[in-house]
Structure formats: structure tokens, C-alpha cells
Design a protein around this motif. Structure first.
Motif, PDB file in Angstrom:
ATOM      1  N   VAL A   1      74.472  21.721  -0.122  1.00 45.34           N
ATOM      2  CA  VAL A   1      73.495  22.624  -0.055  1.00 45.34           C
ATOM      3  C   VAL A   1      73.404  23.798   1.373  1.00 45.34           C
ATOM      4  O   VAL A   1      73.771  22.761   2.328  1.00 45.34           O
ATOM      5  N   HIS A   2      73.757  24.728   1.191  1.00 35.44           N
ATOM      6  CA  HIS A   2      73.222  25.655   1.947  1.00 35.44           C
ATOM      7  C   HIS A   2      72.539  26.827   2.343  1.00 35.44           C
ATOM      8  O   HIS A   2      72.551  27.595   1.712  1.00 35.44           O
ATOM      9  N   GLU A   3      72.004  26.931   3.308  1.00 38.70           N
ATOM     10  CA  GLU A   3      70.302  28.017   3.374  1.00 38.70           C
ATOM     11  C   GLU A   3      70.672  28.699   4.638  1.00 38.70           C
ATOM     12  O   GLU A   3      71.039  28.420   5.669  1.00 38.70           O
ATOM     13  N   VAL A   4      69.977  30.253   4.286  1.00 34.70           N
ATOM     14  CA  VAL A   4      70.291  30.927   5.661  1.00 34.70           C
ATOM     15  C   VAL A   4      69.263  31.762   5.803  1.00 34.70           C
ATOM     16  O   VAL A   4      69.257  31.877   4.542  1.00 34.70           O
ATOM     17  N   ALA A   5      68.324  32.965   6.564  1.00 36.72           N
ATOM     18  CA  ALA A   5      67.877  33.640   6.151  1.00 36.72           C
ATOM     19  C   ALA A   5      68.464  34.438   6.739  1.00 36.72           C
ATOM     20  O   ALA A   5      69.971  34.804   7.290  1.00 36.72           O
ATOM     21  N   ALA A   6      68.150  36.070   5.436  1.00 39.42           N
ATOM     22  CA  ALA A   6      68.936  37.482   5.108  1.00 39.42           C
ATOM     23  C   ALA A   6      68.048  38.288   4.929  1.00 39.42           C
ATOM     24  O   ALA A   6      67.798  38.789   3.891  1.00 39.42           O
ATOM     25  N   GLY A   7      67.535  38.821   6.189  1.00 41.12           N
ATOM     26  CA  GLY A   7      66.004  39.396   5.790  1.00 41.12           C
ATOM     27  C   GLY A   7      64.981  39.025   5.417  1.00 41.12           C
ATOM     28  O   GLY A   7      64.532  38.273   5.341  1.00 41.12           O
ATOM     29  N   VAL A   8      65.245  39.392   3.781  1.00 42.04           N
ATOM     30  CA  VAL A   8      63.897  39.458   3.418  1.00 42.04           C
ATOM     31  C   VAL A   8      64.050  37.910   1.831  1.00 42.04           C
ATOM     32  O   VAL A   8      63.366  38.195   1.359  1.00 42.04           O
ATOM     33  N   SER A   9      64.822  37.669   2.385  1.00 46.50           N
ATOM     34  CA  SER A   9      64.695  36.213   1.076  1.00 46.50           C
ATOM     35  C   SER A   9      66.429  35.437   2.496  1.00 46.50           C
ATOM     36  O   SER A   9      66.165  35.225   3.576  1.00 46.50           O
ATOM     37  N   TYR A  10      66.236  34.606   0.881  1.00 48.01           N
ATOM     38  CA  TYR A  10      67.363  32.894   2.033  1.00 48.01           C
ATOM     39  C   TYR A  10      68.111  32.982   0.868  1.00 48.01           C
ATOM     40  O   TYR A  10      67.702  32.042   0.062  1.00 48.01           O
ATOM     41  N   PRO A  11      69.315  33.162   1.344  1.00 48.28           N
ATOM     42  CA  PRO A  11      70.348  32.516   0.506  1.00 48.28           C
ATOM     43  C   PRO A  11      69.871  31.253   0.437  1.00 48.28           C
ATOM     44  O   PRO A  11      70.781  31.117   1.521  1.00 48.28           O
TER      45      PRO A  11
ATOM     46  N   ALA B   1      74.141  30.379  -6.655  1.00 45.54           N
ATOM     47  CA  ALA B   1      73.128  31.109  -5.181  1.00 45.54           C
ATOM     48  C   ALA B   1      72.059  31.191  -6.080  1.00 45.54           C
ATOM     49  O   ALA B   1      71.850  31.482  -7.373  1.00 45.54           O
ATOM     50  N   ALA B   2      71.093  31.027  -5.089  1.00 47.14           N
ATOM     51  CA  ALA B   2      69.994  31.461  -5.148  1.00 47.14           C
ATOM     52  C   ALA B   2      69.186  32.200  -4.324  1.00 47.14           C
ATOM     53  O   ALA B   2      70.229  32.366  -2.683  1.00 47.14           O
ATOM     54  N   SER B   3      68.304  33.301  -4.134  1.00 46.10           N
ATOM     55  CA  SER B   3      67.492  34.113  -3.399  1.00 46.10           C
ATOM     56  C   SER B   3      66.113  33.766  -3.432  1.00 46.10           C
ATOM     57  O   SER B   3      65.339  34.043  -4.006  1.00 46.10           O
ATOM     58  N   LEU B   4      65.822  33.024  -2.318  1.00 48.20           N
ATOM     59  CA  LEU B   4      64.372  32.475  -1.755  1.00 48.20           C
ATOM     60  C   LEU B   4      63.188  34.119  -1.399  1.00 48.20           C
ATOM     61  O   LEU B   4      64.216  34.020  -0.384  1.00 48.20           O
ATOM     62  N   PRO B   5      62.170  33.561  -1.532  1.00 50.02           N
ATOM     63  CA  PRO B   5      61.489  34.170  -0.880  1.00 50.02           C
ATOM     64  C   PRO B   5      61.338  33.519   0.403  1.00 50.02           C
ATOM     65  O   PRO B   5      61.770  32.427   0.916  1.00 50.02           O
ATOM     66  N   THR B   6      60.918  34.589   1.732  1.00 46.05           N
ATOM     67  CA  THR B   6      60.704  34.055   3.079  1.00 46.05           C
ATOM     68  C   THR B   6      59.621  33.603   3.001  1.00 46.05           C
ATOM     69  O   THR B   6      59.635  32.319   4.490  1.00 46.05           O
ATOM     70  N   GLU B   7      58.660  32.940   2.407  1.00 47.54           N
ATOM     71  CA  GLU B   7      57.368  32.060   2.429  1.00 47.54           C
ATOM     72  C   GLU B   7      57.885  30.673   2.545  1.00 47.54           C
ATOM     73  O   GLU B   7      57.754  29.712   1.561  1.00 47.54           O
ATOM     74  N   TYR B   8      59.747  30.388   1.560  1.00 49.48           N
ATOM     75  CA  TYR B   8      59.831  29.076   1.065  1.00 49.48           C
ATOM     76  C   TYR B   8      59.767  28.249   2.656  1.00 49.48           C
ATOM     77  O   TYR B   8      59.800  28.603   3.688  1.00 49.48           O
ATOM     78  N   GLU B   9      58.992  26.969   1.871  1.00 42.47           N
ATOM     79  CA  GLU B   9      58.615  25.753   2.914  1.00 42.47           C
ATOM     80  C   GLU B   9      59.774  24.375   3.097  1.00 42.47           C
ATOM     81  O   GLU B   9      59.707  24.107   4.229  1.00 42.47           O
ATOM     82  N   ARG B  10      60.011  24.547   2.055  1.00 47.56           N
ATOM     83  CA  ARG B  10      60.697  23.378   1.522  1.00 47.56           C
ATOM     84  C   ARG B  10      61.768  23.577   0.196  1.00 47.56           C
ATOM     85  O   ARG B  10      61.291  23.828  -0.742  1.00 47.56           O
ATOM     86  N   LEU B  11      62.891  22.448   0.094  1.00 43.70           N
ATOM     87  CA  LEU B  11      64.024  22.576  -0.629  1.00 43.70           C
ATOM     88  C   LEU B  11      64.051  21.495  -1.445  1.00 43.70           C
ATOM     89  O   LEU B  11      64.771  20.462  -0.249  1.00 43.70           O
ATOM     90  N   VAL B  12      64.002  20.505  -2.242  1.00 43.21           N
ATOM     91  CA  VAL B  12      64.382  19.726  -3.111  1.00 43.21           C
ATOM     92  C   VAL B  12      65.256  19.997  -3.721  1.00 43.21           C
ATOM     93  O   VAL B  12      65.179  20.572  -4.678  1.00 43.21           O
ATOM     94  N   VAL B  13      66.524  18.548  -3.429  1.00 41.92           N
ATOM     95  CA  VAL B  13      67.322  18.981  -5.065  1.00 41.92           C
ATOM     96  C   VAL B  13      67.304  17.756  -5.488  1.00 41.92           C
ATOM     97  O   VAL B  13      67.754  15.903  -5.312  1.00 41.92           O
ATOM     98  N   THR B  14      67.134  17.823  -6.593  1.00 40.40           N
ATOM     99  CA  THR B  14      67.223  16.720  -7.900  1.00 40.40           C
ATOM    100  C   THR B  14      68.480  16.442  -8.333  1.00 40.40           C
ATOM    101  O   THR B  14      69.097  17.230  -8.972  1.00 40.40           O
ATOM    102  N   ALA B  15      68.413  14.753  -8.985  1.00 41.90           N
ATOM    103  CA  ALA B  15      69.819  14.967 -10.548  1.00 41.90           C
ATOM    104  C   ALA B  15      69.463  13.672 -11.163  1.00 41.90           C
ATOM    105  O   ALA B  15      68.569  13.119 -10.915  1.00 41.90           O
TER     106      ALA B  15
END
Length: 182
Positions: free
Chosen positions: A71-81, A138-152
Motif C-alpha cells: 500500500v502506498h500513500e503520498v501527499a499531492a496538493g489537496v488530497s492523498y493518493p 487507487a483512492a484519493s483521500l482528503p488531507t484531513e485523513y489521519e489513519r489508514l487501515v487495511v483489513t481482509a
């Protein structure tokens, strides 16, 4: 590398290249004219794109993909891809279910990517007990996002439970494969 693995890697790389090129083109040539129109993602319903390959019979000795499982995330302007790449092993007669968005908001600032299966609509491949599906999200999360959880399904603990602490890119490993056969 066998032909199936090469094909799956090609599809995955084409998907990721398309996401990147599309983002660059939309930034350079925004729709509607008059300058860039940058709108942050909806926190309640972030935009999501999914891509899958399979299912096909799982051969644990031949089907290991050393480049899957992240899983990869990075800031990109007004979102976190956020992007996810995984190989999911599941019982024959089932398929990975993305009929509902696999990305949901658990609570303010907390988002979950859920990997689940359902009965296969066409019965799936025959002659094998377990099958595999390659999954890209692929998703675009808002900049306010603080935590990402992946479940299966079948896993008691989250596969990834990551707190966002900066704007630099982060890469989190996933089990390879994610085995939901129970």
C-alpha cells in the motif's frame, strides 16, 4: 517469469501509469478552462478505482509475485493518493468483491480498505481448490485523513494500520499473497 505473471505485471503497470498520466494531464490541462480547478475529495465518499485480474487456479510454487503486496500513500496538493497492489488467494467458487466501494470512512480521519470475497457469479475456474486474483485499488483521500487501515476477511488483525505523520511518500507491505481461504 511465466507468461501469466508477465501479463498481470503489465496490466498492473499500465493501470498505475494511466493513473499517473491522467493526474498529470488533468493538472496541466484542467477541464472547464479558466485555470486549474482543484477540488478536494469528498471525505464521506472518496473517489476509488479498482482493477482485477483473475480469478485463476492458484499454484503456490509458480504464482508467487515478488512485486505484489503493498500500500502506498503520498501527499499531492489537496488530497492523498493511496494505491494498493495485492494477490488474493481465495476458495474456488468465490471472487473478490468490489461491488461496494472497498474504501470507506470508519470515523473522521480514519479510512479502511476492505478485501472481501463473495460467491462467484459464473462459478469461477474449475479443477482447483484455491484461486488467485490480482487486485489494484487507487483512492484519493482528503488531507484531513489521519489513519489508514487495511483489513481482509479471515484475518483477526488489520493487515496495515498506518498513522499518517507527514506528507512524504510511505510504502507499507502487505502479506503476499493475502490468503482468505480460512
Amino acid at each position: 517469469m511465466d507468461q501469466t505473471t508477465a501479463r498481470v505485471l503489465s496490466i498492473g503497470m499500465a493501470f498505475l501509469a494511466g493513473v499517473l498520466v491522467g493526474g498529470v494531464l488533468l493538472t496541466a490541462f484542467p477541464l472547464g478552462g479558466g485555470g486549474p480547478s482543484i477540488v478536494p475529495p469528498d471525505p464521506e465518499n472518496p473517489p476509488v478505482s479498482t482493477s482485477m485480474g483473475g480469478p485463476s487456479c492458484w499454484d503456490p510454487e509458480a504464482d508467487l509475485n515478488p512485486n505484489a503486496g503493498w500500500v502506498h500513500e503520498v501527499a499531492a496538493g489537496v488530497s492523498y493518493p493511496v494505491t494498493l497492489n495485492a494477490t488474493v488467494v481465495h476458495p474456488a467458487g468465490t471472487e473478490v468483491d468490489v461491488s461496494e466501494s472497498p474504501v470507506t470512512r470508519r470515523s473522521p480521519g480514519v479510512y479502511e480498505i476492505t478485501i472481501r470475497t463473495t460467491d462467484a457469479t459464473d462459478g469461477g475456474p474449475t479443477g482447483c481448490e484455491r484461486v488467485r486474483t490480482t487486485l489494484e485499488i487507487a483512492a484519493s483521500l482528503p488531507t484531513e485523513y489521519e489513519r489508514l487501515v487495511v483489513t481482509a476477511e479471515g484475518y483477526d488483525d488489520p493487515l496495515v494500520d498506518a498513522e499518517r505523520d507527514d506528507t512524504t511518500a510511505d510504502l507499507y507491505p502487505l502479506p503476499n499473497p493475502i490468503n482468505v481461504t480460512g
